[in-house]
Design a protein around this motif. Structure first.
Motif, PDB file in Angstrom:
ATOM      1  N   ASN A 238      40.595  13.819 -38.406  1.00  0.00           N
ATOM      2  CA  ASN A 238      40.405  14.672 -39.580  1.00  0.00           C
ATOM      3  C   ASN A 238      40.894  16.095 -39.326  1.00  0.00           C
ATOM      4  OD1 ASN A 238      39.271  12.501 -40.911  1.00  0.00           O
ATOM      5  ND2 ASN A 238      37.162  13.153 -40.587  1.00  0.00           N
ATOM      6  N   GLN A 239      40.599  16.602 -38.144  1.00  0.00           N
ATOM      7  CA  GLN A 239      41.015  17.965 -37.831  1.00  0.00           C
ATOM      8  C   GLN A 239      42.537  18.069 -37.751  1.00  0.00           C
ATOM      9  OE1 GLN A 239      40.572  20.091 -33.811  1.00  0.00           O
ATOM     10  NE2 GLN A 239      38.780  20.825 -34.935  1.00  0.00           N
ATOM     11  N   ALA A 240      43.180  17.063 -37.189  1.00  0.00           N
ATOM     12  CA  ALA A 240      44.642  17.091 -37.051  1.00  0.00           C
ATOM     13  C   ALA A 240      45.346  17.041 -38.399  1.00  0.00           C
ATOM     14  CB  ALA A 240      45.103  15.926 -36.182  1.00  0.00           C
ATOM     15  N   THR A 241      44.714  16.422 -39.398  1.00  0.00           N
ATOM     16  CA  THR A 241      45.377  16.231 -40.694  1.00  0.00           C
ATOM     17  C   THR A 241      44.901  17.198 -41.770  1.00  0.00           C
ATOM     18  OG1 THR A 241      43.764  14.473 -41.206  1.00  0.00           O
ATOM     19  CG2 THR A 241      45.874  13.789 -40.272  1.00  0.00           C
ATOM     20  N   LEU A 242      44.242  18.278 -41.377  1.00  0.00           N
ATOM     21  CA  LEU A 242      43.736  19.241 -42.365  1.00  0.00           C
ATOM     22  C   LEU A 242      44.842  19.815 -43.239  1.00  0.00           C
ATOM     23  CD1 LEU A 242      41.021  21.320 -40.457  1.00  0.00           C
ATOM     24  CD2 LEU A 242      40.690  19.844 -42.450  1.00  0.00           C
ATOM     25  N   ASN A 243      46.044  19.917 -42.703  1.00  0.00           N
ATOM     26  CA  ASN A 243      47.144  20.535 -43.436  1.00  0.00           C
ATOM     27  C   ASN A 243      47.995  19.519 -44.190  1.00  0.00           C
ATOM     28  OD1 ASN A 243      48.411  23.037 -44.103  1.00  0.00           O
ATOM     29  ND2 ASN A 243      50.133  22.477 -42.801  1.00  0.00           N
ATOM     30  N   THR A 244      47.444  18.316 -44.398  1.00  0.00           N
ATOM     31  CA  THR A 244      48.140  17.273 -45.142  1.00  0.00           C
ATOM     32  C   THR A 244      47.323  16.918 -46.387  1.00  0.00           C
ATOM     33  OG1 THR A 244      47.056  15.360 -44.116  1.00  0.00           O
ATOM     34  CG2 THR A 244      48.904  16.348 -42.909  1.00  0.00           C
ATOM     35  N   SER A 245      47.826  15.955 -47.145  1.00  0.00           N
ATOM     36  CA  SER A 245      47.108  15.496 -48.341  1.00  0.00           C
ATOM     37  C   SER A 245      46.020  14.481 -48.012  1.00  0.00           C
ATOM     38  CB  SER A 245      48.094  14.891 -49.346  1.00  0.00           C
ATOM     39  OG  SER A 245      48.801  13.806 -48.778  1.00  0.00           O
ATOM     40  N   ARG A 246      45.883  14.119 -46.762  1.00  0.00           N
ATOM     41  CA  ARG A 246      44.885  13.112 -46.373  1.00  0.00           C
ATOM     42  C   ARG A 246      43.455  13.533 -46.715  1.00  0.00           C
ATOM     43  NH1 ARG A 246      41.869  11.909 -41.732  1.00  0.00           N
ATOM     44  NH2 ARG A 246      41.521   9.671 -41.350  1.00  0.00           N
ATOM     45  N   PRO A 247      43.024  14.797 -46.461  1.00  0.00           N
ATOM     46  CA  PRO A 247      41.652  15.166 -46.819  1.00  0.00           C
ATOM     47  C   PRO A 247      41.355  15.008 -48.310  1.00  0.00           C
ATOM     48  CG  PRO A 247      42.601  16.806 -45.355  1.00  0.00           C
ATOM     49  CD  PRO A 247      43.718  15.895 -45.762  1.00  0.00           C
ATOM     50  N   VAL A 248      42.357  15.269 -49.153  1.00  0.00           N
ATOM     51  CA  VAL A 248      42.180  15.092 -50.590  1.00  0.00           C
ATOM     52  C   VAL A 248      41.861  13.638 -50.900  1.00  0.00           C
ATOM     53  CG1 VAL A 248      43.282  15.341 -52.856  1.00  0.00           C
ATOM     54  CG2 VAL A 248      43.821  16.959 -51.019  1.00  0.00           C
ATOM     55  N   ALA A 249      42.628  12.738 -50.274  1.00  0.00           N
ATOM     56  CA  ALA A 249      42.431  11.308 -50.507  1.00  0.00           C
ATOM     57  C   ALA A 249      41.091  10.825 -49.978  1.00  0.00           C
ATOM     58  CB  ALA A 249      43.571  10.523 -49.867  1.00  0.00           C
ATOM     59  N   VAL A 250      40.700  11.311 -48.807  1.00  0.00           N
ATOM     60  CA  VAL A 250      39.420  10.897 -48.209  1.00  0.00           C
ATOM     61  C   VAL A 250      38.257  11.253 -49.130  1.00  0.00           C
ATOM     62  CG1 VAL A 250      37.824  11.372 -46.314  1.00  0.00           C
ATOM     63  CG2 VAL A 250      40.243  10.968 -45.829  1.00  0.00           C
ATOM     64  N   VAL A 251      38.301  12.451 -49.710  1.00  0.00           N
ATOM     65  CA  VAL A 251      37.237  12.884 -50.620  1.00  0.00           C
ATOM     66  C   VAL A 251      37.292  12.112 -51.940  1.00  0.00           C
ATOM     67  CG1 VAL A 251      36.401  14.836 -51.990  1.00  0.00           C
ATOM     68  CG2 VAL A 251      37.063  15.192 -49.613  1.00  0.00           C
TER      69      VAL A 251
END
Length: 261
Positions: A238-251
């Motif tokens: 999660n920390q490595a992908t903070l600057n990608t769209s992945r956190p948006v999708a996870v939420v």
């Protein structure tokens, strides 16, 4: 369901670590066009609000109109950033339809009934095409670019379908959005991770995960101590992908799944 006020999406857009290799910096340029303005609206809540009215058969009314108007306002205020991100998508057909529907959405109040219904159907086709693109493409850079615009594009589609009076198929639209976000999470989850273990003799062990995202960003889990402990790899991912769209999708995913009938 009551009227929904546009809310801030609590996402941190940050780069883990300091120095970024030249190649990694090159791959990041497109995602950096996703300015904070694109995250100033909780696109999932706006989408779920409209979908809720359509799935419940509540029809029109002030609350639905208010939710649709909030999507219009959100698109108006962030259309420049949305289009900038769309322009980074390396698939000409997907890019063209997404940009066209983002622009034309702001004119739906001036469309006659026939034009509105045809346009809503075309917008639905474009969004499902974008979802299929996210599922089919293998490049994490390409998946990341489409991941940033999934939220606003599907908000446009649900608002357009609601205004056109299309009730049937709402669950299928949500399922398409879910598939897109599932692809984003899966394909942007770092595969380059290393379990670091340090020890001093046989009495002391410290372990942590370090993960590298596709763009060169690094994430590290909290350490744990002891021979048999196991640190949380997900934290590093999660920390490595903070600057990608992945956190948006996870939420977004659990909220979209909960909205399905």
């Amino acid at each position: 369901m009551t009227g929904l006020a546009a809310a801030s999406l609590a996402l941190s857009i940050a780069v883990a670590g300091t120095g970024v290799p030249a190649q990694a910096a090159e791959t990041k340029r497109a995602t950096e066009t996703a300015s904070p303005q694109l995250f100033a609206f909780d696109w999932v809540s706006l989408t779920v609000a409209v979908a809720g009215y359509l799935l419940s058969g509540s029809g029109g009314g002030g609350n639905l109109e208010a939710a649709i108007n909030e999507i219009k306002l959100a698109i108006e205020q962030s259309k420049t950033e949305i289009i900038a991100q769309i322009d980074a998508i390396a698939a000409a057909e997907v890019e063209a339809c997404l940009e066209a529907h983002t622009i034309e959405f702001l004119n739906i109040d001036f469309m006659d009934e026939f034009t509105l219904r045809a346009w809503a159907q075309n917008a639905t086709n474009c969004a499902t095409q974008a979802s299929a693109f996210a599922g089919a493409v293998q490049s994490p850079q390409a998946v990341d670019k489409i991941g940033f615009v999934i939220g606003p594009i599907f908000a446009i589609v649900l608002a357009a379908r609601a205004q056109a009076g299309f009730v049937n198929g709402t669950d299928l639209v949500l399922q398409s959005q879910i598939r897109a976000y599932e692809a984003v999470v899966t394909k942007l989850t770092p595969t380059n991770c290393q379990l670091i273990v340090t020890s001093e003799g046989s009495a002391f062990y410290e372990k942590w995960w370090t993960c590298w995202a596709y763009n060169g960003d690094v994430g590290r889990s909290s350490p744990c101590f002891g021979r048999n402990c196991m640190p949380n790899r997900t934290t590093a991912e999660n920390q490595a992908t903070l600057n990608t769209s992945r956190p948006v999708a996870v939420v977004a995913l659990p909220r979209l799944r909960a909205a399905l009938p």
